[in-house]
Design a protein around this motif. Structure first.
Motif, PDB file in Angstrom:
ATOM      1  N   PHE A 278      54.305  76.314   7.917  1.00 14.57           N
ATOM      2  CA  PHE A 278      54.388  76.745   9.313  1.00 14.57           C
ATOM      3  C   PHE A 278      53.109  77.466   9.713  1.00 14.57           C
ATOM      4  CE2 PHE A 278      58.823  76.608   7.861  1.00 14.57           C
ATOM      5  CZ  PHE A 278      59.314  75.692   8.784  1.00 14.57           C
TER       6      PHE A 278
ATOM      7  N   PHE B 299      57.246  72.219   3.700  1.00 21.67           N
ATOM      8  CA  PHE B 299      56.922  72.779   5.018  1.00 21.67           C
ATOM      9  C   PHE B 299      55.728  73.711   4.940  1.00 21.67           C
ATOM     10  CE2 PHE B 299      61.373  71.762   5.780  1.00 21.67           C
ATOM     11  CZ  PHE B 299      61.298  71.214   7.046  1.00 21.67           C
TER      12      PHE B 299
ATOM     13  N   ILE C 254      63.128  80.370  12.934  1.00 21.11           N
ATOM     14  CA  ILE C 254      61.735  80.315  12.487  1.00 21.11           C
ATOM     15  C   ILE C 254      60.771  80.494  13.645  1.00 21.11           C
ATOM     16  CG2 ILE C 254      62.060  79.003  10.353  1.00 21.11           C
ATOM     17  CD1 ILE C 254      61.352  76.506  11.862  1.00 21.11           C
ATOM     18  N   GLN C 255      61.287  80.374  14.874  1.00 22.98           N
ATOM     19  CA  GLN C 255      60.395  80.570  16.017  1.00 22.98           C
ATOM     20  C   GLN C 255      60.450  81.986  16.566  1.00 22.98           C
ATOM     21  OE1 GLN C 255      61.967  77.328  18.210  1.00 22.98           O
ATOM     22  NE2 GLN C 255      60.345  75.911  17.615  1.00 22.98           N
TER      23      GLN C 255
ATOM     24  N   HIS D 179      60.124  68.585  14.257  1.00 24.69           N
ATOM     25  CA  HIS D 179      61.385  69.217  13.843  1.00 24.69           C
ATOM     26  C   HIS D 179      62.472  68.181  13.602  1.00 24.69           C
ATOM     27  CE1 HIS D 179      59.893  73.102  15.956  1.00 24.69           C
ATOM     28  NE2 HIS D 179      59.537  73.085  14.686  1.00 24.69           N
TER      29      HIS D 179
ATOM     30  N   LEU E  16      65.158  69.593  10.908  1.00 25.52           N
ATOM     31  CA  LEU E  16      65.427  70.942  11.408  1.00 25.52           C
ATOM     32  C   LEU E  16      66.144  70.873  12.744  1.00 25.52           C
ATOM     33  CD1 LEU E  16      62.023  72.702  10.624  1.00 25.52           C
ATOM     34  CD2 LEU E  16      64.232  73.200   9.576  1.00 25.52           C
ATOM     35  N   ASP E  17      66.007  69.740  13.422  1.00 25.47           N
ATOM     36  CA  ASP E  17      66.612  69.566  14.737  1.00 25.47           C
ATOM     37  C   ASP E  17      67.185  68.144  14.774  1.00 25.47           C
ATOM     38  OD1 ASP E  17      67.388  70.164  17.257  1.00 25.47           O
ATOM     39  OD2 ASP E  17      65.371  70.523  18.064  1.00 25.47           O
TER      40      ASP E  17
ATOM     41  N   ARG F 259      65.865  68.808   2.833  1.00 30.15           N
ATOM     42  CA  ARG F 259      64.727  69.704   3.079  1.00 30.15           C
ATOM     43  C   ARG F 259      64.259  70.331   1.768  1.00 30.15           C
ATOM     44  NH1 ARG F 259      67.685  71.720   7.708  1.00 30.15           N
ATOM     45  NH2 ARG F 259      68.168  73.591   6.522  1.00 30.15           N
TER      46      ARG F 259
ATOM     47  N   ALA G 238      64.935  76.736   6.105  1.00 23.70           N
ATOM     48  CA  ALA G 238      64.078  75.571   6.328  1.00 23.70           C
ATOM     49  C   ALA G 238      63.622  74.964   5.010  1.00 23.70           C
ATOM     50  CB  ALA G 238      62.877  75.964   7.181  1.00 23.70           C
TER      51      ALA G 238
ATOM     52  N   VAL H 186      68.479  77.507  12.493  1.00 18.30           N
ATOM     53  CA  VAL H 186      67.243  77.506  11.709  1.00 18.30           C
ATOM     54  C   VAL H 186      66.017  77.437  12.612  1.00 18.30           C
ATOM     55  CG1 VAL H 186      65.952  76.324   9.928  1.00 18.30           C
ATOM     56  CG2 VAL H 186      68.441  76.372   9.818  1.00 18.30           C
ATOM     57  N   LEU H 187      66.077  76.519  13.576  1.00 15.33           N
ATOM     58  CA  LEU H 187      64.924  76.288  14.429  1.00 15.33           C
ATOM     59  C   LEU H 187      64.574  77.527  15.238  1.00 15.33           C
ATOM     60  CD1 LEU H 187      63.192  73.870  14.685  1.00 15.33           C
ATOM     61  CD2 LEU H 187      64.510  73.158  16.681  1.00 15.33           C
TER      62      LEU H 187
END
Lengths: 857, 250
Positions: B101, B99, A854-855, B61, B66-67, B93, A766, A850-851
């Motif tokens: 989180f 970022f 990270i979750q 995202h 990221l998405d 990125r 990320a 990636v998504l």
């Protein structure tokens, strides 16, 4: 709980598949080795059963000298034969001779090479009947008949095929007598096969056989076939009564001689089986680390799940058994696959050995039930035992852990383990050194056990070393590769225990490869040094491929000696006698002029005048035993067995210096052994003769002996090295197994670590780490782990090499010569293995979504 | 009310044009984003709010690369990131986005300083030392630089994460519930830093949160429901945001 176990297994298919694969490889090799040896043994068992089929009683000399090459025995007088034939109930009795004979084809090339493969032998033709195992066959349209005159020979069909021989043509045969041309009058098969076990056989008349062996009135043995109604035991009694001299002659039943022949092969084969099995067990030992590591990591990753089980009422014992149950199932499945793989391995090994010049005779593969059971038990047991520690740890997970955020990583290492590692390592070293240098009985068992303990000790010590060493190894990486190197280095040391277990597997493989490399290089260097020190001869004539199989007629040395370009030439023989109660190697040559060929370093007495009843001994033996010139020593030989020899000379060039500790003259040898073959011939040129002239003069003589090869000093060294290389390559091939399993271990550990670090990897991606950078991080982590294992392995390998060389000093391995370049190659190979092992985990890491990553919680 | 943003005076840092994100097909189809168009002005602190499942995280995202959106376009400055390759997105990125989180923001094997400079290390750039010192002092981490994440408190860890986002001076910082795992004091600290970064350093920040208190630090709040923008608010206060949220029945 079984359902749970099964579900657990299914849920972690991939990680267990790799574990199972490691077990499978080890079991496959173990089973394959045993299948192969069973197959070869069966072939020989059948062969001897065929040879002795008609034999009910077997007469031979009782005296024997035991040597590494099997017992050597005196002959028995031929006049026993008529006596035996007169015994009531004897239907047939035949005397046989068995001796060295080498067939030569039309182009002058030897057919078969006893130095590398099946024996080439000669024998005497006995009338067709119960005791003659040969069958004359039509060959290429021509009828066969037995040899009737001294100039006729019969050969086995396989040799006839190999040499494209035709009935009626002249063939040359080399024996201990001068090479001679014979007319081929027949081709024979051996029972159902073309040749007995792939050997090459030349069969002469009995009187010609006796001439060749210089034994006009003797046989090696006499076989007896009974008439109806007489038992084998009864016949043995009758023969014993008729010939008397029970101290001189030995009479066996047909069943006994068959069993003895089969047992001899079994004994010879057992070295082979044990030798190969060692590699299988090394591979399985390496697999133990892999299994242990996998189960440890899986248990650590499932802490919450296990704690939940405990919380809802599972007992510690049940949790423990659920983990062990997985191990048993993995072990069973892997072993079953391994047994199947073993049959494949046996086939491949057979082909490989043929490729290395060791052709193994056999029909289909023999898969014995006990071998299948052995494979299943060993594989399952090893897997289960390796999982015991992780399972016990699983059982100790407290139910409360389900509530806590349990740290997956267990960094740090207790002092107790470090101490245990040091103690185990020291103990291993001590046992190994005692086994090598203390010369106890079963020294090799001490060495093996010491090595095993040493490996375990270093593995236990590993986690203590992993952190500082990993940081050190990774230091240049962090400097050169920036953040990816830095991350790789830190990842490699974040769980020292895991790293060191993974590295330990590679360590074992590298230690053994390193040891063999060092030992081989030391041996080569020792030979080179000995040749430089001892050789004064300009040329050596050896058998093709070297080894102790076969030799030359003494005529070769005489012919070379007679050349005008040659100052001196003499044959050199090596054999075994019994002196002062123990079996020893000795060298034999012409003592006159020996200082022209070798630097024997005479110290006392007169070497040149050594008589038939004298021997020379090395200074080392003289010192050790307190013997001096003029002493009478008790010796035993196969012929004229017991007696004494007088010490005629003491010399400096013993075994350690490159010759031998005992020496007798050729004349003394001829009177005490049946077979008079030179193993090597040494020649020195007359002063003023150039090497080229000398070579041109000797070559035509050597050409007449197709199994002979002319070498100068440099070529001789090269040939010796080539022989060692061949052996070493075979060992490398076997050790590759262990290295492959270690590679699987690295892949498995990385895959499991990556699974744990999913979230972290997601974060890295990320904030901008590219896939290539992530792959390189994983790859470098593998490289650091591999370097750690390789480093430890090399240190241990160096120690093994040094210890073994030290132990073999008196056998002539005097130089400790670790080869720098080859050891660098070993390191390079380990790095390649690590890089390959990292491919799959690295790819997996770089393809993480990636998504999702990270979750992940 | 929807076009009340002062877009005419400020440069646009990021925008979405008719952005949709659809998961599944047929009866299982879920529209996480349903044709959203929104702009985020430079040097502004924007909060995205909405009930669970409103699509606020998905929007973040997609904006952050990221998405990917199913249809529509997403721009970072002039670059259409919805058309970028995976490789280009990685570089964007790394170089242009920061970022923060909710948790697990840091690499456990690296110390605080290494974590802060990680994106630059990945790019192979040397950090601007003066700026680095500036940022480190702003988040009060000077004496914690050589500590590993496991040796830092939750608040300190998030401050390291904010510092990492700031130190490369990205075009835009995306924060996904940055205070969700913190006690209220540490949370207030982090939000104050973010506010300062916008006011004093002209940084642009887009933050997803469900905490009206956190949203009150922003210049503007965008409200999402069922994948659509349903409202927005300038210069929010905690009370006004809370009132607005109550009307969602959440």
């Amino acid at each position: 709980m079984f359902r749970l176990t099964w579900k657990g297994l299914l849920a972690h298919k991939v990680r267990f598949a790799l574990t199972a694969f490691a077990v499978m490889i080890g079991v496959s090799f173990l089973v394959g080795t045993n299948v192969l040896t069973d197959t070869i043994r069966r072939t020989f068992d059948d062969l001897f059963a065929d040879i002795n089929e008609g034999t009910d009683a077997f007469v031979r000399s009782r005296d024997e000298i035991d040597s590494q090459f099997g017992p050597q025995r005196d002959r028995i007088p031929a006049n026993l034969l008529p006596e035996i034939r007169r015994i009531d109930g004897v239907r047939e009795a035949q005397g046989s001779l068995f001796f060295y004979a080498q067939l030569v084809d039309r182009d002058g090339d030897a057919i078969g090479n006893p130095g590398q493969g099946d024996p080439t032998f000669g024998g005497n033709w006995t009338p067709e009947g119960l005791l003659n195992p040969w069958q004359l066959v039509r060959y290429e349209g021509a009828a066969s008949r037995p040899p009737r005159t001294a100039d006729e020979v019969v050969v086995d069909k396989s040799s006839a095929d190999k040499g494209a021989l035709l009935v009626g043509e002249k063939v040359r045969v080399l024996t201990q007598a001068a090479p001679k041309e014979y007319t081929l009058v027949g081709v024979v098969r051996f029972g159902d096969v073309d040749s007995p076990g792939g050997a090459s056989a030349s069969i002469f008349t009995t009187s010609e056989s006796q001439r060749i062996t210089a034994a006009p009135d003797a046989f090696d043995s006499i076989a007896v076939a009974n008439g109806d109604g007489v038992s084998q035991a009864e016949m043995v009694r009758r023969v014993e009564a008729a010939i008397g001299h029970p101290k001189q002659y030995e009479v066996l039943t047909g069943a006994e001689i068959t069993k003895e022949n089969q047992d001899e092969i079994a004994r010879a084969m057992s070295f082979f089986t044990i030798g190969l099995s060692i590699f299988a067990y090394v591979a399985l030992f390496v697999a133990v680390f892999l299994i242990f590591n996998t189960f440890s990591i899986v248990v650590a990753q499932r802490l919450r799940e296990l704690a939940l089980l405990r919380a809802i009422g599972a007992s510690g014992r049940q949790v423990c058994w659920s983990v062990l149950g997985e191990a048993v199932m993995v072990g069973l499945l892997a072993s079953a696959a391994g047994v199947l793989g073993g049959v494949v391995v046996a086939g491949v090994l057979k082909a490989l050995f043929a490729g290395f010049g060791m052709e193994l005779p056999s029909q289909g593969l023999v898969v014995a039930p006990d071998v299948v059971v052995l494979g299943l038990i060993v594989g399952t047991l090893i897997t289960t035992v390796s999982a015991v520690f992780p399972a016990r740890r699983a059982a100790r997970v407290p139910p409360i852990a389900v509530m806590r955020d349990v740290a997956i990583e267990r960094a740090g290492h207790r002092l107790g383990w470090t101490v245990a590692g040091v103690v185990l390592t020291a103990f291993g070293v001590a046992v190994l050194l005692y086994g090598l240098l203390g010369s106890p009985k079963n020294g090799i068992a001490y060495v093996g056990f010491g090595a095993l303990v040493l490996f375990i000790g270093v593995a236990v010590l590993g986690p203590t070393l992993a952190c500082p060493v990993g940081r050190l190894l990774g230091w240049p990486l962090a400097r050169l590769r920036g953040i990816t190197g830095e991350l790789a280095r830190e990842n490699s040391v974040r769980n020292p225990r895991r790293t060191s277990l993974t590295a330990a597997a590679l360590m074992i493989g590298v230690a053994l490869v390193g040891f063999i490399t060092i030992f081989a290089s030391s041996t080569k260097e020792s030979i080179s040094v000995a040749v430089d020190r001892v050789f004064r001869a300009d040329y050596v004539i050896t058998t093709h491929g070297g080894g102790f199989g076969g030799g030359f007629s003494p005529d070769l040395a005489e012919e070379v000696d007679a050349l005008p370009e040659i100052q001196t030439a003499s044959g050199l023989r090596f054999n075994v006698f019994e002196i002062d109660g123990s079996s020893k190697f000795f060298a034999s040559s012409d003592p006159v002029g020996i200082d022209e060929l070798f630097d024997v370093d005479p110290i006392a007495g007169d070497f040149a005048t050594l008589g038939v009843n004298q021997l020379a001994i090395s200074q080392k033996v003289a010192d050790a035993k307190g013997w001096k010139v003029g002493d009478e020593l008790p010796v035993r030989f196969p012929v004229g067995n017991k007696g004494t020899m007088t010490v005629g000379a003491i010399y400096g060039t013993g075994q350690q210096e490159g010759l031998s500790d005992y020496f007798i003259s050729l004349a003394a040898y001829d009177s005490r052994y049946n077979e008079h073959l030179d193993n090597q011939v040494y020649a020195r040129l007359r002063p003023g003769v150039t090497p080229e002239e000398g070579k041109r003069a000797i070559e035509p003589v050597v050409k007449r002996y197709p199994n002979a090869e002319l070498q100068d000093q440099a070529e001789y060294k090269q040939a010796q090295e080539a022989q060692i290389n061949q052996f070493v390559n075979l060992v490398y091939l076997m050790l590759a197994l262990a290295v492959i399993i270690a590679g699987i271990g690295i892949a498995n550990t990385l895959a499991l670590s990556i699974y744990e670090r999913t979230r972290e990897l997601g974060l890295l991606r990320a904030v901008g780490m590219s896939r290539a950078q992530l792959r390189s991080t994983v790859r470098w982590e593998a490289v650091i782990i591999a370097l750690f294992g390789t480093g430890l392995g090399l240190v241990i390998g160096l120690f093994f090499g040094w210890a073994v060389v030290e132990a073999l000093k008196s056998e002539g391995i005097t130089e400790f010569a670790p080869p720098g370049f080859q050891l660098i190659v070993v390191v390079a190979i380990a790095l390649v293995v690590a890089t390959i092992a990292a491919i799959f985990p690295a790819r997996r890491a770089s393809r993480l979504d990636v998504l999702q990553a990270i979750q992940t919680q | 009310m929807t076009n009340a943003a002062p877009a005419t005076t400020a440069t646009i840092a990021a925008r979405a044009v008719m952005a949709s994100k659809i998961y599944g097909q047929g009866d299982n189809e879920v529209r996480a984003l349903d044709g959203i168009s929104v702009e985020f002005a430079q040097s502004r602190f924007t909060a995205i709010m909405g009930p669970s499942g409103s699509g606020k995280s998905t929007l973040l995202h997609c904006l952050a690369g990221l998405d990917r959106v199913t249809s529509g376009q997403v721009f970072l400055g002039d670059v259409e990131i919805s058309a970028c390759t995976e490789k280009q997105l990685t570089l964007i990125r790394r170089d242009r986005i920061g970022f923060v989180f909710q948790a697990y923001n840091l690499i456990p094997t690296l110390n605080a300083e290494e974590n802060i400079t990680l994106p630059m290390a990945l790019a192979g750039h040397k950090p601007d030392r003066a700026w680095f010192d500036n940022v480190v002092d702003a988040v009060h981490l000077r004496d914690r630089l050589s500590h590993r994440p496991s040796e830092l408190s939750g608040g300190q860890q998030q401050r390291v994460a904010v510092a990492r986002a700031l130190v490369s001076r990205p075009d835009l910082i995306f924060a996904d519930e940055p205070t969700g795992n913190l006690d209220s004091r540490s949370g207030a600290e982090i939000l104050t830093f973010m506010r300062q970064a916008v006011t004093d350093l002209q940084q642009t920040i887009v933050m997803v949160t469900h905490d009206p208190g956190a949203a009150s630090y922003a210049d503007r709040v965008v409200f999402l429901a069922d994948g659509k923008i349903v409202d927005e608010m300038q210069d929010p206060t905690a009370e006004r945001v809370l009132d607005r949220m109550k009307s969602f029945g959440d």
